[in-house]
Design an enzyme around this catalytic site. Sequence first.
Site, PDB file in Angstrom:
ATOM      1  N   TYR A 158      -6.862  16.159  -8.157  1.00 40.98           N
ATOM      2  CA  TYR A 158      -6.012  15.262  -9.112  1.00 40.98           C
ATOM      3  C   TYR A 158      -4.973  15.939  -9.665  1.00 40.98           C
ATOM      4  O   TYR A 158      -4.019  15.435  -9.795  1.00 40.98           O
ATOM      5  CB  TYR A 158      -7.197  14.617 -10.005  1.00 40.98           C
ATOM      6  CG  TYR A 158      -6.487  13.600 -10.832  1.00 40.98           C
ATOM      7  CD1 TYR A 158      -5.929  12.340 -10.249  1.00 40.98           C
ATOM      8  CD2 TYR A 158      -6.377  13.967 -12.116  1.00 40.98           C
ATOM      9  CE1 TYR A 158      -5.353  11.483 -11.268  1.00 40.98           C
ATOM     10  CE2 TYR A 158      -5.731  13.006 -12.981  1.00 40.98           C
ATOM     11  CZ  TYR A 158      -5.272  11.650 -12.560  1.00 40.98           C
ATOM     12  OH  TYR A 158      -4.662  10.643 -13.311  1.00 40.98           O
ATOM     13  N   ASP A 190       0.974  -1.187   0.077  1.00 41.80           N
ATOM     14  CA  ASP A 190      -0.039  -0.059  -0.097  1.00 41.80           C
ATOM     15  C   ASP A 190       0.880   1.389  -0.080  1.00 41.80           C
ATOM     16  O   ASP A 190       1.779   1.416   1.041  1.00 41.80           O
ATOM     17  CB  ASP A 190      -0.911  -0.090   1.204  1.00 41.80           C
ATOM     18  CG  ASP A 190      -1.752   1.160   1.180  1.00 41.80           C
ATOM     19  OD1 ASP A 190      -1.431   2.225   0.721  1.00 41.80           O
ATOM     20  OD2 ASP A 190      -2.581   0.936   2.284  1.00 41.80           O
ATOM     21  N   SER A 226      -0.038  11.663 -16.381  1.00 45.10           N
ATOM     22  CA  SER A 226      -1.365  11.997 -16.751  1.00 45.10           C
ATOM     23  C   SER A 226      -1.465  13.246 -17.480  1.00 45.10           C
ATOM     24  O   SER A 226      -0.567  14.050 -16.953  1.00 45.10           O
ATOM     25  CB  SER A 226      -2.411  12.065 -15.709  1.00 45.10           C
ATOM     26  OG  SER A 226      -3.560  12.493 -16.051  1.00 45.10           O
ATOM     27  N   LYS A 256      -0.958  15.500  -9.599  1.00 42.50           N
ATOM     28  CA  LYS A 256      -0.210  14.877 -10.923  1.00 42.50           C
ATOM     29  C   LYS A 256       0.854  15.932 -11.418  1.00 42.50           C
ATOM     30  O   LYS A 256       1.988  15.630 -11.795  1.00 42.50           O
ATOM     31  CB  LYS A 256      -1.059  14.482 -12.038  1.00 42.50           C
ATOM     32  CG  LYS A 256      -1.967  13.247 -11.672  1.00 42.50           C
ATOM     33  CD  LYS A 256      -1.222  11.917 -11.667  1.00 42.50           C
ATOM     34  CE  LYS A 256      -1.998  10.811 -11.530  1.00 42.50           C
ATOM     35  NZ  LYS A 256      -1.077   9.485 -11.445  1.00 42.50           N
TER      36      LYS A 256
END
Length: 292
Positions: free
Chosen positions: A153, A63, A140, A157
Amino acid sequence: EQKVVLITGCSSGIGLSLAVHLASNPSKAYKVYATMRNLDKKQRLLESVRGLHKDTMAILQMDVTDQQSILDAKRNVTEGRIDILVCNAGVGLMGPLEAHSLDDIHAILDVNLLGTLRTIQTFLPDMKKKRHGRILVTGSMGGLQGLPFNEVYCASKFAVEGACESLAILLQHFNIHVSLIECGPVNTDFLMNLKRTEPSDEAQKVDAHTRSLYDQYLQHCQSVFQNAAQDTEDIIQVYMEAIEAQTPFLRYYTNRALLPMSSLKLTSMDGSQYIRAMSKLIFSAPNTGPHM
Ligand code: NAD
């Protein structure tokens, strides 16, 4: 000698496909440590590699938000080295910023940013000592350009981009190559797995105008995924290009169609052109009312 690869987030999507692809190499060139947060989800991976030998793949719990689990995974790598580290685990968060709980914001940054940093931190000293290694990161378009309703998000990123670019400059002195595989929309469980704001939070905390723009965004997003999403195989091909390159680049783009929009940030550095173009792309379609 086999190349030892460790990949995070292998229970689904890009991580799973890359693990299967490398473990299926006919000349057994790779030993893959396919790691996942929750071993209860290993069935899908096991079904995809049915018939393969133990000597090309092992599954480990890891994890990326739990330092101890990263250390435990490292200890379970029997070769005692990682040649190629793939930081792939990630989650999305979508919705108006004011509707997100701070807990959700923390959780996304913990996986996408801190998870990537923790993973690299843990394996970097050995790579430096050996003066050898590759670090590949699933990047991304959201790490290169802002997207409305994806503020957290994109922040996570963008941050990963900054970390990787910074490391790339230093690590060339250690013969360690850092590469980002920049993806547009990919057909995975990503959309299903991403966190969304609760409708009740949205109704309470968000004004009507924002809510209607969010509806338009969701519609845009749905059509982009329907029309332009790539399959994981396309992403894996680009991954292989980076893995097999003598001297890999810092950035690889899996979907050239998305580049013109991103390059507007460079041609108009005050940001105005990119903001205008993206806004037009997302919000100028006729709003056909509630959906999704
Ligand atoms: P996915 O949801 O199928 O895969 C993400 C994986 O990360 C899952 O297996 C999930 O269990 C794992 N993960 C989540 N939290 C974790 C944790 N704490 N520790 C370890 N693993 C954890 O989606 P995907 O599309 O395969 O996503 C892989 C990467 O690709 C992500 O970093 C994502 O941001 C990036 N990406 C995806 C798209 C897309 O459209 N699918 C686009 C650009 C970038």
